[in-house]
Design a protein around this motif. Structure first.
Motif, PDB file in Angstrom:
ATOM      1  N   SER A  41     -20.215  24.349  99.546  1.00 12.92           N
ATOM      2  CA  SER A  41     -21.260  24.960  98.707  1.00 12.92           C
ATOM      3  C   SER A  41     -21.500  26.414  99.083  1.00 12.92           C
ATOM      4  O   SER A  41     -21.276  26.817 100.194  1.00 12.92           O
ATOM      5  CB  SER A  41     -22.550  24.165  98.819  1.00 12.92           C
ATOM      6  N   ALA A  95     -26.601  19.624 107.331  1.00  5.39           N
ATOM      7  CA  ALA A  95     -26.402  18.373 106.588  1.00  5.39           C
ATOM      8  C   ALA A  95     -26.248  17.197 107.540  1.00  5.39           C
ATOM      9  O   ALA A  95     -26.741  16.105 107.280  1.00  5.39           O
ATOM     10  CB  ALA A  95     -25.185  18.491 105.667  1.00  5.39           C
ATOM     11  N   GLN A 100     -21.366  13.985 101.511  1.00  2.00           N
ATOM     12  CA  GLN A 100     -22.433  14.993 101.571  1.00  2.00           C
ATOM     13  C   GLN A 100     -22.072  16.137 102.517  1.00  2.00           C
ATOM     14  O   GLN A 100     -22.394  17.298 102.251  1.00  2.00           O
ATOM     15  CB  GLN A 100     -23.745  14.337 102.013  1.00  2.00           C
ATOM     16  N   ASP A 133     -20.784   7.892 101.666  1.00  2.00           N
ATOM     17  CA  ASP A 133     -21.540   9.017 101.115  1.00  2.00           C
ATOM     18  C   ASP A 133     -21.900  10.031 102.189  1.00  2.00           C
ATOM     19  O   ASP A 133     -22.149  11.189 101.884  1.00  2.00           O
ATOM     20  CB  ASP A 133     -22.779   8.527 100.374  1.00  2.00           C
ATOM     21  N   VAL A 185     -28.496  14.016 106.947  1.00  2.00           N
ATOM     22  CA  VAL A 185     -27.838  12.817 106.418  1.00  2.00           C
ATOM     23  C   VAL A 185     -27.897  11.672 107.418  1.00  2.00           C
ATOM     24  O   VAL A 185     -27.991  10.505 107.047  1.00  2.00           O
ATOM     25  CB  VAL A 185     -26.364  13.137 106.061  1.00  2.00           C
ATOM     26  N   GLU A 203     -19.608  18.331 100.772  1.00  2.00           N
ATOM     27  CA  GLU A 203     -20.298  19.150  99.776  1.00  2.00           C
ATOM     28  C   GLU A 203     -20.950  20.364 100.439  1.00  2.00           C
ATOM     29  O   GLU A 203     -20.881  21.484  99.932  1.00  2.00           O
ATOM     30  CB  GLU A 203     -21.365  18.289  99.095  1.00  2.00           C
ATOM     31  N   ALA A 204     -21.546  20.131 101.625  1.00  2.00           N
ATOM     32  CA  ALA A 204     -22.201  21.228 102.356  1.00  2.00           C
ATOM     33  C   ALA A 204     -21.173  22.290 102.749  1.00  2.00           C
ATOM     34  O   ALA A 204     -21.444  23.492 102.690  1.00  2.00           O
ATOM     35  CB  ALA A 204     -22.899  20.680 103.595  1.00  2.00           C
TER      36      ALA A 204
END
Lengths: 290, 290
Positions: A290, A112, A283, A279, A116, A286-287
């Motif tokens: 997950s 990520a 992100q 953001d 990103v 979130e990675a």
């Protein structure tokens, strides 16, 4: 001359309506924030905020000028991003991972980072939480995924991610797929050294002792050693790694997930300008989960 | 020395700030980031006690004056008048006593209203305290916490801070917005109080005697398991903050002013390792200074 910092102070105060919160959002203390505001007000020739009982509020002049400040700050941020994207070297992101981070989660965060932050070069090290926090603080690492709770001392930190854990138990010890912690009797639970992350480790051990008064723990250097001890019928491993398995070892979900792996991303606000857009951290978090 | 104190704090999973001096020789000191301004929690009741006594000396307040506190307007809390169901009529000096000995929130807020923030600020400045600010009492602190957590009552808001699975709301531990001081300033206040430089002999004795009657023994006092050692202290607890400012007097009369301010990584209400670490750090400091 109006600077980027003046714009950040104006916008943060308008959004937070509180001097302490705005200073935190900008990443400075309150005195330079107040000073910066006074300077900006002198430069634009208007009072931008009124101090009220509960906090600060925009004046009519503040309301009128705020959209211009927002546009100017957005343009400056775009300039930074464009400069980073044009740099043939790209920003270097030195990522640290605590040993408890499951390999797949660590890989997801590193991937990520690459996607990103365009053009970035990612290098990764593994080290205990206490060492990672130190290295992020001194700038040797850009960011790190560490155990929570840990003493962070001024570092920025994302939300707490809870990863479910499994018990790896010598085969034939328990029959059911889901077990209660107190059913795991007779064998010690493998834990890493306490000094690596005292607060997180104590929370783990205190929770364990509440649910499972006997059985004890055994200190291991890593999950490889813990898994080997489980295979030898000598220990139970609690892991968040969905792939960790060996012949002769059963994987069981723990009822009500009493021992989740708590992880947080930490970084230094002052050393990582390209991590600022909110953001980006969202992100990466979130990675991780997950 | 610093490495040893740091080690105690690290092991307990806290960020710590500390200043300790010998009252006979203020140049002899143990310090760790002693000038950092830290939110005080209930330690603000110590400067408030000193300020109240100063107003008694000035004849601006009558310590025997009675006030009646109605349950509806009293600040909540776990001790003292905060717990009572019915209206209470009490003298100002007994309010101060309850505030300082059992950290009574209702008594403290009532006394702070009578003393006044502005009047207190002037007194603290006259005491030579440059990094001590009493900006609000417990009720305002709890209101601010409720605003930040979005909880509808104080208990629910404190439960958010105690939850290790959740991220603390931004700014909860921000020194700038609440009552705050540096560890060095707290020991300066204690030293000047004990030397009789700030108050009349009668009020100096009132402050000392009141602080000696504090009931909480789990922090600084836990480092001195000898009844011959006398401790006069004021603790502070809010969320993950655990503090105490105290004067420790050895049987031979040697006395030491110590301020230990900590922020724990864990959020739990009950943190015996942190309490013990404060006692251990105090003991180490006294052993170095004696």
């Amino acid at each position: 001359m109006i600077t980027e910092r003046h714009l950040q102070i104006f916008i943060a105060l308008a959004e937070e309506q509180h001097f302490g919160d705005a200073a935190r959002a900008v990443g400075i203390t309150q005195p330079p924030l107040s000073q910066g505001l006074r300077r900006l007000e002198a430069l634009v020739g208007a009072k931008l905020f009124e101090r009220g009982a509960g906090g600060v509020a925009l004046t009519p002049a503040g309301v009128a000028l705020l959209p211009y400040a927002r546009r100017a700050l957005t343009s400056i941020e775009e300039l930074h991003q464009a400069a980073i994207a044009r740099d043939p070297e790209g920003p270097e992101i030195r990522l640290g991972l605590a040993p408890e981070v499951p390999p797949s989660a660590g890989a997801a965060v590193a991937a990520a980072c690459g996607s990103v932050i365009p053009g970035s070069r990612v290098t990764v090290v593994t080290a205990p939480t206490s060492s990672l926090v130190n290295q992020v603080g001194t700038g040797r690492l850009t960011l790190a995924a560490v155990l929570h709770p840990a003493v962070l001392d001024g570092l920025e930190a994302g939300p707490v991610s809870l990863l479910p854990t499994w018990a790896l138990v010598p085969a034939a010890t328990v029959g059911t797929e889901v077990v209660a912690l107190r059913q795991l009797k007779g064998l010690p639970i493998a834990v890493r050294p306490r000094a690596e992350a005292p607060a997180a480790r104590d929370l783990f051990l205190d929770t364990l002792a509440l649910h499972r008064p006997d059985g004890g723990t055994v200190v291991v250097t890593d999950e490889r050693a813990g898994l080997a001890m489980a295979a030898a019928g000598q220990a139970i491993v609690v892991t968040a790694d969905p792939a960790l398995i060996a012949p002769g070892v059963g994987r069981h979900r723990l009822a009500d997930d009493p021992l989740p792996l708590r992880l947080r991303l930490v970084w230094s606000r002052t050393r990582t300008p390209f991590l600022r857009p909110n953001d980006v951290m969202a992100q990466l978090t979130e990675a991780l989960a997950s | 020395m610093n490495a040893r104190i740091r080690g105690i704090f690290e092991d307990a999973g806290v960020r710590g700030w500390m200043h300790a001096i010998s009252l006979d020789d203020p140049e002899a000191r143990v310090e760790l980031d002693a000038d950092v301004v830290v939110p005080l929690a209930s330690v603000y009741k110590l400067p408030l006690l000193a300020g109240f006594s100063r107003l008694v000396d000035l004849g601006e307040l009558d310590p025997r004056e009675q006030v009646t506190l109605e349950p509806s307007s009293r600040t909540a809390g776990p001790t003292g008048l905060s717990m009572f169901a019915d209206p209470v009529t009490v003298s100002l000096r007994d309010l101060a006593l309850s505030m300082a000995t059992v950290s009574d929130n209702a008594a403290a807020d009532a006394l702070l209203d009578i003393v006044g923030l502005r009047r207190l600020a002037g007194i603290l400045e006259s005491f030579g305290l440059r990094r001590t600010w009493v900006r609000r009492g417990t009720a305002a602190n709890l209101r601010d916490l409720q605003r930040r957590t979005g909880a509808d009552n104080a208990d629910a808001a404190l439960a958010v801070l105690a939850d290790n699975d959740r991220t603390d709301p931004v700014g909860v531990y921000e020194a700038a917005s609440g009552s705050a001081a540096s560890a060095r300033d707290l020991t300066l206040l204690l030293r000047r109080l004990w030397a009789g430089e700030l108050l009349s002999a009668e009020q100096t004795e009132f402050v000392k005697a009141t602080m000696h009657r504090q009931i909480f023994l789990q922090r600084v006092a836990s480092g001195f398991p000898h009844d011959g050692v006398r401790i006069a202290g004021k603790t502070g607890t809010f969320g993950a903050l655990r503090h105490e400012a105290a004067v420790v007097t050895l049987p031979d009369g040697a006395a030491f002013a110590i301020a230990i301010l900590t922020l724990a990584a864990r959020g739990d209400f009950r943190q015996p390792r942190v309490e013990a670490a404060i006692g251990e750090a105090a003991r180490v400091a006294v052993d170095v200074l004696r």
